[in-house]
Motif scaffolding. Structure first.
Motif, PDB file in Angstrom:
ATOM      1  N   GLY A 160     -14.133  53.923 -40.327  1.00  0.00           N
ATOM      2  CA  GLY A 160     -13.690  54.384 -39.036  1.00  0.00           C
ATOM      3  C   GLY A 160     -14.446  55.862 -38.078  1.00  0.00           C
ATOM      4  O   GLY A 160     -14.356  55.804 -36.729  1.00  0.00           O
ATOM      5  N   ALA A 161     -14.277  56.224 -38.516  1.00  0.00           N
ATOM      6  CA  ALA A 161     -14.889  58.135 -39.044  1.00  0.00           C
ATOM      7  C   ALA A 161     -16.455  57.958 -38.248  1.00  0.00           C
ATOM      8  O   ALA A 161     -16.767  58.721 -36.676  1.00  0.00           O
ATOM      9  N   VAL A 162     -17.393  56.775 -38.967  1.00  0.00           N
ATOM     10  CA  VAL A 162     -18.332  56.609 -38.674  1.00  0.00           C
ATOM     11  C   VAL A 162     -18.169  56.376 -36.732  1.00  0.00           C
ATOM     12  O   VAL A 162     -19.425  57.112 -36.302  1.00  0.00           O
ATOM     13  N   ALA A 163     -17.264  55.499 -36.914  1.00  0.00           N
ATOM     14  CA  ALA A 163     -17.731  54.696 -35.504  1.00  0.00           C
ATOM     15  C   ALA A 163     -17.642  56.228 -34.484  1.00  0.00           C
ATOM     16  O   ALA A 163     -17.673  56.518 -32.801  1.00  0.00           O
ATOM     17  N   ILE A 164     -16.316  56.424 -34.954  1.00  0.00           N
ATOM     18  CA  ILE A 164     -15.651  57.366 -34.218  1.00  0.00           C
ATOM     19  C   ILE A 164     -16.714  58.699 -33.863  1.00  0.00           C
ATOM     20  O   ILE A 164     -16.365  59.516 -32.230  1.00  0.00           O
ATOM     21  N   VAL A 165     -17.279  59.105 -34.327  1.00  0.00           N
ATOM     22  CA  VAL A 165     -18.913  59.801 -34.363  1.00  0.00           C
ATOM     23  C   VAL A 165     -19.271  59.829 -32.932  1.00  0.00           C
ATOM     24  O   VAL A 165     -19.978  60.539 -31.905  1.00  0.00           O
ATOM     25  N   GLU A 166     -19.998  58.513 -33.530  1.00  0.00           N
ATOM     26  CA  GLU A 166     -20.994  57.445 -32.831  1.00  0.00           C
ATOM     27  C   GLU A 166     -20.443  57.754 -31.371  1.00  0.00           C
ATOM     28  O   GLU A 166     -21.141  58.075 -30.237  1.00  0.00           O
ATOM     29  N   GLN A 167     -19.216  57.247 -31.057  1.00  0.00           N
ATOM     30  CA  GLN A 167     -18.891  57.702 -29.685  1.00  0.00           C
ATOM     31  C   GLN A 167     -18.963  59.129 -28.998  1.00  0.00           C
ATOM     32  O   GLN A 167     -19.284  58.925 -27.676  1.00  0.00           O
ATOM     33  N   ALA A 168     -18.767  60.046 -30.399  1.00  0.00           N
ATOM     34  CA  ALA A 168     -18.235  61.074 -29.328  1.00  0.00           C
ATOM     35  C   ALA A 168     -19.358  61.513 -29.151  1.00  0.00           C
ATOM     36  O   ALA A 168     -19.890  62.746 -27.763  1.00  0.00           O
ATOM     37  N   LEU A 169     -20.687  61.109 -30.002  1.00  0.00           N
ATOM     38  CA  LEU A 169     -22.010  61.849 -29.187  1.00  0.00           C
ATOM     39  C   LEU A 169     -22.368  61.145 -28.524  1.00  0.00           C
ATOM     40  O   LEU A 169     -23.008  61.730 -27.621  1.00  0.00           O
ATOM     41  N   ASN A 170     -22.440  60.161 -28.206  1.00  0.00           N
ATOM     42  CA  ASN A 170     -22.509  58.965 -27.009  1.00  0.00           C
ATOM     43  C   ASN A 170     -22.018  59.424 -25.694  1.00  0.00           C
ATOM     44  O   ASN A 170     -22.002  59.866 -24.337  1.00  0.00           O
ATOM     45  N   GLU A 171     -20.987  59.966 -25.607  1.00  0.00           N
ATOM     46  CA  GLU A 171     -19.577  60.917 -23.972  1.00  0.00           C
ATOM     47  C   GLU A 171     -20.456  62.302 -24.185  1.00  0.00           C
ATOM     48  O   GLU A 171     -20.509  62.142 -23.176  1.00  0.00           O
ATOM     49  N   LEU A 172     -20.672  62.417 -25.139  1.00  0.00           N
ATOM     50  CA  LEU A 172     -21.252  63.595 -25.441  1.00  0.00           C
ATOM     51  C   LEU A 172     -22.446  64.346 -24.741  1.00  0.00           C
ATOM     52  O   LEU A 172     -22.794  65.201 -23.520  1.00  0.00           O
ATOM     53  N   GLU A 173     -24.017  63.363 -24.476  1.00  0.00           N
ATOM     54  CA  GLU A 173     -24.528  63.235 -24.167  1.00  0.00           C
ATOM     55  C   GLU A 173     -24.876  62.223 -22.860  1.00  0.00           C
ATOM     56  O   GLU A 173     -25.683  63.379 -22.176  1.00  0.00           O
ATOM     57  N   ASP A 174     -23.991  61.310 -22.329  1.00  0.00           N
ATOM     58  CA  ASP A 174     -23.785  61.481 -21.239  1.00  0.00           C
ATOM     59  C   ASP A 174     -23.340  62.160 -19.975  1.00  0.00           C
ATOM     60  O   ASP A 174     -23.797  62.246 -18.649  1.00  0.00           O
ATOM     61  N   ARG A 175     -22.399  63.014 -20.287  1.00  0.00           N
ATOM     62  CA  ARG A 175     -22.088  64.198 -20.057  1.00  0.00           C
ATOM     63  C   ARG A 175     -22.872  65.480 -19.530  1.00  0.00           C
ATOM     64  O   ARG A 175     -22.621  66.171 -18.387  1.00  0.00           O
ATOM     65  N   LEU A 176     -23.643  65.218 -20.646  1.00  0.00           N
ATOM     66  CA  LEU A 176     -24.409  66.604 -21.024  1.00  0.00           C
ATOM     67  C   LEU A 176     -25.889  65.975 -19.490  1.00  0.00           C
ATOM     68  O   LEU A 176     -26.450  67.193 -19.519  1.00  0.00           O
ATOM     69  N   GLY A 177     -25.654  64.689 -19.590  1.00  0.00           N
ATOM     70  CA  GLY A 177     -26.921  64.089 -19.022  1.00  0.00           C
ATOM     71  C   GLY A 177     -28.069  64.585 -19.558  1.00  0.00           C
ATOM     72  O   GLY A 177     -29.613  64.704 -19.047  1.00  0.00           O
ATOM     73  N   GLY A 178     -28.786  64.629 -20.809  1.00  0.00           N
ATOM     74  CA  GLY A 178     -29.736  65.022 -21.561  1.00  0.00           C
ATOM     75  C   GLY A 178     -29.081  64.343 -23.124  1.00  0.00           C
ATOM     76  O   GLY A 178     -28.283  63.625 -23.545  1.00  0.00           O
ATOM     77  N   VAL A 179     -30.220  64.852 -24.340  1.00  0.00           N
ATOM     78  CA  VAL A 179     -30.395  64.385 -25.410  1.00  0.00           C
ATOM     79  C   VAL A 179     -30.300  65.665 -26.600  1.00  0.00           C
ATOM     80  O   VAL A 179     -31.431  66.484 -26.421  1.00  0.00           O
ATOM     81  N   LEU A 180     -29.720  65.280 -27.338  1.00  0.00           N
ATOM     82  CA  LEU A 180     -29.084  66.609 -28.126  1.00  0.00           C
ATOM     83  C   LEU A 180     -30.337  66.180 -29.288  1.00  0.00           C
ATOM     84  O   LEU A 180     -30.288  64.753 -29.208  1.00  0.00           O
ATOM     85  N   ASP A 181     -30.736  68.035 -29.642  1.00  0.00           N
ATOM     86  CA  ASP A 181     -31.453  67.166 -30.591  1.00  0.00           C
ATOM     87  C   ASP A 181     -31.425  67.400 -31.664  1.00  0.00           C
ATOM     88  O   ASP A 181     -29.870  67.434 -31.865  1.00  0.00           O
ATOM     89  N   ALA A 182     -32.286  66.838 -32.893  1.00  0.00           N
ATOM     90  CA  ALA A 182     -31.646  66.285 -34.648  1.00  0.00           C
ATOM     91  C   ALA A 182     -30.911  67.397 -34.741  1.00  0.00           C
ATOM     92  O   ALA A 182     -29.909  66.670 -35.588  1.00  0.00           O
ATOM     93  N   GLU A 183     -30.996  68.449 -34.600  1.00  0.00           N
ATOM     94  CA  GLU A 183     -30.481  69.669 -35.822  1.00  0.00           C
ATOM     95  C   GLU A 183     -29.113  69.595 -35.340  1.00  0.00           C
ATOM     96  O   GLU A 183     -27.728  70.011 -35.696  1.00  0.00           O
TER      97      GLU A 183
END
Length: 315
Positions: free
Chosen positions: A262-285
């Motif tokens: 469940g935590a992995v699914a939440i983290v994945e969803q959070a990253l996707n939403e953050l990237e959508d709102r920032l309009g870019g892709v976060l770097d790997a670090e």
């Protein structure tokens, strides 16, 4: 299997007990008349005959009294004459039977018997304690009396044998058995057969198997099994504590696996939403740092103390 083997039951010859009572009264009257007439006959030889007749009447009364028997419902009377089986009286009531025959009363009422708990090894080799409640009755009294030495002991012995056989063919727990087979590098073949019926989860299927086995065994003695059901099932005391800890550990692992998924699914969803709102892709670090922080917060079993970073990741 054994229905045509043994002493076949036949119906004994019998008369109503009231007929026997009537015969007894007639003999008593005849004997009294013979005794009262001894002083009124002209010859001594006649007196001897009358006394002998009275004595025979008295002997007949004793024999008829011995032949009277009362049977209650669901009770049988097995008769043997000169060592030979001469029949069974199954009908309840008041009866006159052969007074010279040896008699054996057998109850045909239901008997509920608890067998065990027994200590046996299950299919995985673990020592377990298993017990059952067996409900049975006598169906053919002649077989119960003549085909086995002691049918109550026979029931106990066969019940224990069937219980041990059942426990040795099935594991206590399906998961434990699969682990045992995997350890012996034989799990794949067993799993291909479609699973294992365990003692803990077998339920009605195990009850049906146990009852069928017992019915076949008991039929040899003229007995009928109404029901056989497991009443006690547990690991033996010497491994119970270990198995309890193992089960608790398995539960914790399963819970952790669910939480982590469940935590992995939440983290994945959070990253996707953050990237959508920032309009870019976060770097790997940055992704790695965020994933690490979120997983610590979501998976940890204690409250998290936040640490605020006022700098940057590269300072």
């Amino acid at each position: 299997m054994g229905s045509n083997i043994g002493t076949a039951e036949t119906t004994a010859r019998s008369l109503s007990g009231f007929t026997g009572v009537g015969l007894i009264l007639l003999l008593v009257l005849a004997g009294l008349l013979g005794l009262l007439s001894t002083g009124y006959v002209p010859s001594a030889g006649a007196d001897v005959l009358l006394l002998a007749g009275a004595g025979l009447c008295g002997l007949g009364v004793l024999l008829l009294l011995r032949g009277l028997a009362t049977l209650q419902p669901n009770e049988s009377l097995v008769l043997t004459f000169l060592g030979k089986y001469s029949g069974t009286v199954n009908q309840d009531g008041f009866w006159l039977v052969n007074p010279l025959a040896a008699r054996k009363r057998v109850t045909r009422r239901l008997v509920t018997q608890e067998i065990g708990p027994l200590k046996v090894n299950d299919a995985a080799g673990n020592p377990v304690e298993i017990g059952m409640v067996l409900t049975w009755r006598v169906a053919e009294a002649s077989r119960a009396v003549f085909d086995v030495e002691n049918y109550p002991s026979y029931v106990t012995a066969q019940g224990e044998t069937a219980l041990r056989s059942l426990a040795s063919r099935h594991p206590y727990d399906d998961e434990e058995y699969r682990e045992s087979l995997a350890t012996r590098q034989a799990g794949a073949a067993r799993q291909a057969e479609g699973g294992v019926l365990s003692l803990r989860d077998g339920g009605d299927r195990l009850t049906a198997t146990l009852s069928a086995d017992l019915r076949e065994r008991m039929a040899l003695a003229g007995l009928v099994v109404q029901e056989a059901r497991l009443s006690h099932l547990a690991y033996a005391p010497e491994i119970a504590a270990t198995m309890l800890r193992k089960q608790a550990a398995s539960a914790v692992i399963a819970a952790r696996r669910t939480i982590t998924s469940g935590a992995v699914a939440i983290v994945e969803q959070a990253l996707n939403e953050l990237e959508d709102r920032l309009g870019g892709v976060l770097d790997a670090e940055r992704k790695a740092a965020m994933v690490s922080n979120l997983l610590v917060v979501l998976v940890g079993d204690r409250d998290v103390t936040p640490v605020v970073n006022t700098g940057t990741l590269y300072s």
